[in-house]
Design a protein around this motif. Structure first.
Motif, PDB file in Angstrom:
ATOM      1  N   GLU A   1       0.841  -1.206   0.000  1.00  0.00           N
ATOM      2  CA  GLU A   1       0.000   0.000   0.000  1.00  0.00           C
ATOM      3  C   GLU A   1       0.873   1.252   0.000  1.00  0.00           C
ATOM      4  O   GLU A   1       0.580   2.242  -0.685  1.00  0.00           O
ATOM      5  N   HIS A   2       1.951   1.206   0.761  1.00  0.00           N
ATOM      6  CA  HIS A   2       2.900   2.317   0.814  1.00  0.00           C
ATOM      7  C   HIS A   2       3.536   2.555  -0.550  1.00  0.00           C
ATOM      8  O   HIS A   2       3.620   3.689  -1.028  1.00  0.00           O
ATOM      9  N   ILE A   3       3.971   1.481  -1.206  1.00  0.00           N
ATOM     10  CA  ILE A   3       4.579   1.605  -2.533  1.00  0.00           C
ATOM     11  C   ILE A   3       3.595   2.229  -3.512  1.00  0.00           C
ATOM     12  O   ILE A   3       3.924   3.183  -4.231  1.00  0.00           O
ATOM     13  N   SER A   4       2.380   1.694  -3.557  1.00  0.00           N
ATOM     14  CA  SER A   4       1.394   2.184  -4.526  1.00  0.00           C
ATOM     15  C   SER A   4       1.057   3.649  -4.277  1.00  0.00           C
ATOM     16  O   SER A   4       0.859   4.428  -5.220  1.00  0.00           O
ATOM     17  N   PHE A   5       1.009   4.037  -3.013  1.00  0.00           N
ATOM     18  CA  PHE A   5       0.739   5.448  -2.687  1.00  0.00           C
ATOM     19  C   PHE A   5       1.862   6.341  -3.197  1.00  0.00           C
ATOM     20  O   PHE A   5       1.612   7.390  -3.794  1.00  0.00           O
ATOM     21  N   GLN A   6       3.113   5.939  -2.971  1.00  0.00           N
ATOM     22  CA  GLN A   6       4.237   6.759  -3.396  1.00  0.00           C
ATOM     23  C   GLN A   6       4.368   6.796  -4.923  1.00  0.00           C
ATOM     24  O   GLN A   6       4.721   7.839  -5.490  1.00  0.00           O
ATOM     25  N   LEU A   7       4.089   5.688  -5.593  1.00  0.00           N
ATOM     26  CA  LEU A   7       4.109   5.680  -7.061  1.00  0.00           C
ATOM     27  C   LEU A   7       3.080   6.658  -7.610  1.00  0.00           C
ATOM     28  O   LEU A   7       3.374   7.459  -8.507  1.00  0.00           O
ATOM     29  N   ALA A   8       1.864   6.569  -7.076  1.00  0.00           N
ATOM     30  CA  ALA A   8       0.797   7.448  -7.556  1.00  0.00           C
ATOM     31  C   ALA A   8       1.103   8.913  -7.250  1.00  0.00           C
ATOM     32  O   ALA A   8       0.837   9.807  -8.063  1.00  0.00           O
ATOM     33  N   ARG A   9       1.673   9.151  -6.098  1.00  0.00           N
ATOM     34  CA  ARG A   9       2.022  10.518  -5.697  1.00  0.00           C
ATOM     35  C   ARG A   9       3.053  11.130  -6.643  1.00  0.00           C
ATOM     36  O   ARG A   9       2.991  12.327  -6.956  1.00  0.00           O
ATOM     37  N   ALA A  10       3.978  10.313  -7.132  1.00  0.00           N
ATOM     38  CA  ALA A  10       5.047  10.815  -7.995  1.00  0.00           C
ATOM     39  C   ALA A  10       4.522  11.340  -9.329  1.00  0.00           C
ATOM     40  O   ALA A  10       5.182  12.164  -9.972  1.00  0.00           O
ATOM     41  N   VAL A  11       3.353  10.870  -9.758  1.00  0.00           N
ATOM     42  CA  VAL A  11       2.816  11.283 -11.066  1.00  0.00           C
ATOM     43  C   VAL A  11       1.467  11.981 -10.944  1.00  0.00           C
ATOM     44  O   VAL A  11       0.803  12.250 -11.946  1.00  0.00           O
ATOM     45  N   SER A  12       1.068  12.313  -9.735  1.00  0.00           N
ATOM     46  CA  SER A  12      -0.292  12.805  -9.495  1.00  0.00           C
ATOM     47  C   SER A  12      -0.585  14.153 -10.135  1.00  0.00           C
ATOM     48  O   SER A  12      -1.733  14.448 -10.483  1.00  0.00           O
ATOM     49  N   GLU A  13       0.445  14.988 -10.311  1.00  0.00           N
ATOM     50  CA  GLU A  13       0.201  16.345 -10.796  1.00  0.00           C
ATOM     51  C   GLU A  13       0.294  16.485 -12.309  1.00  0.00           C
ATOM     52  O   GLU A  13       0.169  17.592 -12.837  1.00  0.00           O
ATOM     53  N   PHE A  14       0.491  15.377 -13.003  1.00  0.00           N
ATOM     54  CA  PHE A  14       0.660  15.440 -14.454  1.00  0.00           C
ATOM     55  C   PHE A  14      -0.628  15.061 -15.183  1.00  0.00           C
ATOM     56  O   PHE A  14      -1.433  14.283 -14.679  1.00  0.00           O
ATOM     57  N   PRO A  15      -0.813  15.599 -16.406  1.00  0.00           N
ATOM     58  CA  PRO A  15      -1.972  15.214 -17.218  1.00  0.00           C
ATOM     59  C   PRO A  15      -1.934  13.724 -17.548  1.00  0.00           C
ATOM     60  O   PRO A  15      -0.882  13.088 -17.470  1.00  0.00           O
ATOM     61  N   LEU A  16      -3.069  13.201 -17.945  1.00  0.00           N
ATOM     62  CA  LEU A  16      -3.200  11.793 -18.277  1.00  0.00           C
ATOM     63  C   LEU A  16      -2.122  11.349 -19.261  1.00  0.00           C
ATOM     64  O   LEU A  16      -1.889  11.994 -20.286  1.00  0.00           O
ATOM     65  N   GLY A  17      -1.457  10.260 -18.953  1.00  0.00           N
ATOM     66  CA  GLY A  17      -0.410   9.745 -19.827  1.00  0.00           C
ATOM     67  C   GLY A  17      -0.229   8.253 -19.642  1.00  0.00           C
ATOM     68  O   GLY A  17      -0.868   7.620 -18.797  1.00  0.00           O
TER      69      GLY A  17
ATOM     70  N   ASN B   1      -4.985   3.755  -7.621  1.00  0.00           N
ATOM     71  CA  ASN B   1      -4.542   5.015  -7.028  1.00  0.00           C
ATOM     72  C   ASN B   1      -4.194   6.099  -8.030  1.00  0.00           C
ATOM     73  O   ASN B   1      -3.936   7.239  -7.637  1.00  0.00           O
ATOM     74  N   THR B   2      -4.148   5.766  -9.323  1.00  0.00           N
ATOM     75  CA  THR B   2      -3.695   6.754 -10.293  1.00  0.00           C
ATOM     76  C   THR B   2      -4.678   6.909 -11.447  1.00  0.00           C
ATOM     77  O   THR B   2      -5.411   5.963 -11.784  1.00  0.00           O
ATOM     78  N   HIS B   3      -4.683   8.101 -12.060  1.00  0.00           N
ATOM     79  CA  HIS B   3      -5.523   8.340 -13.234  1.00  0.00           C
ATOM     80  C   HIS B   3      -4.793   8.005 -14.526  1.00  0.00           C
ATOM     81  O   HIS B   3      -5.386   8.029 -15.611  1.00  0.00           O
ATOM     82  N   HIS B   4      -3.512   7.680 -14.436  1.00  0.00           N
ATOM     83  CA  HIS B   4      -2.724   7.375 -15.620  1.00  0.00           C
ATOM     84  C   HIS B   4      -2.962   5.941 -16.098  1.00  0.00           C
ATOM     85  O   HIS B   4      -3.454   5.095 -15.348  1.00  0.00           O
ATOM     86  N   ARG B   5      -2.583   5.695 -17.358  1.00  0.00           N
ATOM     87  CA  ARG B   5      -2.717   4.357 -17.936  1.00  0.00           C
ATOM     88  C   ARG B   5      -1.411   3.592 -17.729  1.00  0.00           C
ATOM     89  O   ARG B   5      -0.359   4.010 -18.206  1.00  0.00           O
ATOM     90  N   ILE B   6      -1.483   2.500 -17.003  1.00  0.00           N
ATOM     91  CA  ILE B   6      -0.310   1.671 -16.743  1.00  0.00           C
ATOM     92  C   ILE B   6      -0.176   0.646 -17.863  1.00  0.00           C
ATOM     93  O   ILE B   6      -1.089  -0.151 -18.103  1.00  0.00           O
TER      94      ILE B   6
END
Length: 357
Positions: free
Chosen positions: A265-281, A302-307
């Motif tokens: 959960e900690h990893i996923s939170f930090q991954l999402a946080r690292a890209v949270s301020e960027f437009p969809l990519g 946790n993220t709006h981006h496409r993995i």
């Protein structure tokens, strides 16, 4: 030097990660077309470390100078033997590019050391070897890491982000015309330690973590660590984990399953946080952690981006392939280390080139 645009270069890339999964070998082909590089992984394999070699690598940082130098040479010969065996029946590549195995990485002190003497590899294999990729950058004030972003920029420009989930997670992206990259957080270096407490080398598909529960106190502590408030360039190493994470995560008295769940959960939170301020990519996601189904599901939630998880060869061998590419750039005297990534005084062409005697 401007490379011949019609020549194909064959380079064998070698990578040994901090999670001690084994040695990755990727025989790659590179070709330059209209200033754009193309690549292909022709053959790849991961050679598991024997219990003896795993023990030697795990304890290398405890050795005195003479013992470490001896291991540096013997590990180089060992790598050379792996390369020779891997290439049996195949044409020799133009070069071998070896990352080595990181024993020390404390850039703030000007210290980095990757085990595996390149002269020994060259002499065993009879092939020129590029190695010691980090020292030159640290000598000019850089972090010496991460190095893969040069490959991300030149080989994977179609993706907004390139994320690797190995012993540590690291990400790179182009921001205002410059490549930015940094280590996000520990991943398999911690998850595999916890899995080992239950008798497993790793948590396949994240099944054990999935069975656990979040410990909110531990989760909050992990997310409040000072590193996460620092701005790039920044990088992580074994030393940081041993000082900041292990005493808490390994010393906890909660069930191991809960610790695995909490750290995922900690990893996923930090991954999402690292890209949270960027437009969809699109996030190209590779490394051993990309096969941890539970961790990837958490990240997706946790993220709006496409993995995007590519084919298995690229998932498992992207870093080895990129080090093959970095080695080629070194031979061609082209930039293979970005100051915008490492914080060094300038871009550089890093790596030591050793020829067989």
């Amino acid at each position: 030097m401007i490379p011949n645009p019609v020549r194909k270069y064959h380079v064998l890339g070698l990578m040994s990660g901090t999670s001690l999964d084994g040695m990755d070998l990727a025989l790659c082909e590179f070709e330059l077309h209209d200033k754009s590089w193309r690549f292909e992984i022709n053959r790849a394999e991961t050679v598991d470390y024997s219990p003896e070699w795993k023990k030697k690598l795990q304890s290398a940082h405890l050795l005195e100078k003479a013992g470490l130098e001896d291991l540096h040479l013997s590990y180089g010969r060992f790598i050379g033997s792996l390369v020779s065996r891997f290439l049996t029946g195949l044409p020799k590549p133009d070069y071998v590019a070896s990352h080595g195995h990181t024993v020390f990485h404390e850039p703030a002190k000007g210290i980095t050391f990757q085990l595996g003497n390149g002269d020994e590899i060259a002499n065993v294999t009879g092939i020129p070897v590029i190695w010691d990729f980090r020292s030159a950058d640290i000598a000019i004030g850089g972090q010496g890491a991460p190095l893969v972003p040069v490959g991300d920029e030149l080989l994977f420009g179609d993706y907004e982000f390139c994320l690797n989930l190995g012993g540590f997670s690291n990400i790179s992206y182009n921001y205002k015309g410059k490549r930015v990259a940094f280590d996000i957080c520990p991943v398999n270096i911690v998850l595999n330690q916890l899995s080992g407490m239950l008798g497993f080398a790793f948590d396949k598909n994240g099944a054990i973590a999935h069975s656990g529960k979040i410990d909110e106190k531990l989760y909050a502590f992990l997310n409040q660590m000072d590193y996460y408030r620092e701005s790039p360039p920044k990088s992580l190493g074994r030393e940081w984990v041993e000082k900041n994470v292990n005493p808490v995560i390994l010393g906890s008295n909660i069930p191991v399953e809960d610790r695995l769940r909490t750290f995922c959960e900690h990893i996923s939170f930090q991954l999402a946080r690292a890209v949270s301020e960027f437009p969809l990519g699109k996030i190209l996601t590779t490394g051993g952690g990309a096969q941890n189904r539970f961790l990837i599901d958490l990240f997706r939630n946790n993220t709006h981006h496409r993995i995007v998880i590519p084919d298995l060869a690229l998932v498992n061998f992207k870093e080895a392939m990129v080090f093959a590419f970095l080695g080629l750039l070194r031979v061609l005297n082209m930039i293979n280390c970005y100051a915008s990534v490492t914080g060094a005084k300038r871009d550089s062409c890093a790596g030591t080139l050793s020829h067989p005697n």
